[in-house]
Design a protein around this motif. Structure first.
Motif, PDB file in Angstrom:
ATOM      1  N   LYS A  17       0.833  -1.207   0.000  1.00 47.95           N
ATOM      2  CA  LYS A  17       0.000   0.000   0.000  1.00 47.95           C
ATOM      3  C   LYS A  17       0.868   1.258   0.000  1.00 47.95           C
ATOM      4  O   LYS A  17       0.585   2.223  -0.719  1.00 47.95           O
ATOM      5  CB  LYS A  17      -0.917  -0.010   1.231  1.00 47.95           C
ATOM      6  N   GLU A  21       0.875   4.231  -2.785  1.00 50.44           N
ATOM      7  CA  GLU A  21       0.612   5.613  -2.377  1.00 50.44           C
ATOM      8  C   GLU A  21       1.766   6.532  -2.761  1.00 50.44           C
ATOM      9  O   GLU A  21       1.550   7.647  -3.251  1.00 50.44           O
ATOM     10  CB  GLU A  21       0.370   5.671  -0.866  1.00 50.44           C
ATOM     11  N   GLU A  25       1.662   9.813  -5.190  1.00 47.57           N
ATOM     12  CA  GLU A  25       2.076  11.136  -4.716  1.00 47.57           C
ATOM     13  C   GLU A  25       3.163  11.745  -5.589  1.00 47.57           C
ATOM     14  O   GLU A  25       3.091  12.918  -5.952  1.00 47.57           O
ATOM     15  CB  GLU A  25       2.597  11.048  -3.276  1.00 47.57           C
TER      16      GLU A  25
END
Length: 106
Positions: A17, A21, A25
């Protein structure tokens, strides 16, 4: 029986995860696995494998999904058992055929 896992499932899920992420970003795929692996103290190749499998399971990459791989392994085990049973039955039927046939020597 499979070998015990070195890393807990929660750590695997969290690490994958974090990679996804961080990629969202920064918009950069390069280096994210190395950064997350170093941060969590996980081997880079292990994390790379987990991310690749998560991408396959999520439909982002082609390959065999985890449920499909488990089903294939289960079917291969079943085939081995059936082949072994079939060989036993062939040997037994040949034995009894010799016993019951009066023309063949015992």
């Amino acid at each position: 029986m499979s070998a015990p896992r070195k890393y807990p499932d929660e750590l695997r899920e969290r690490a994958v995860k974090m990679v996804f992420e961080l990629r969202e970003e920064t918009g950069n795929k390069t280096g994210t696995i190395a950064r997350v692996a170093d941060r969590l103290g996980v081997h880079r190749e292990a994390l790379r494998t987990w991310v690749r499998q998560a991408e396959i399971d999520g439909g982002r990459r082609t390959g065999t999904t985890s449920p499909d791989a488990a089903r294939i392994a289960e079917l291969e085990r079943e085939v081995r058992e059936l082949r072994r049973a079939n060989e036993i039955l062939k040997a037994a039927s040949a034995y009894f055929a010799r016993e019951l046939d009066p023309r063949l020597p015992r």
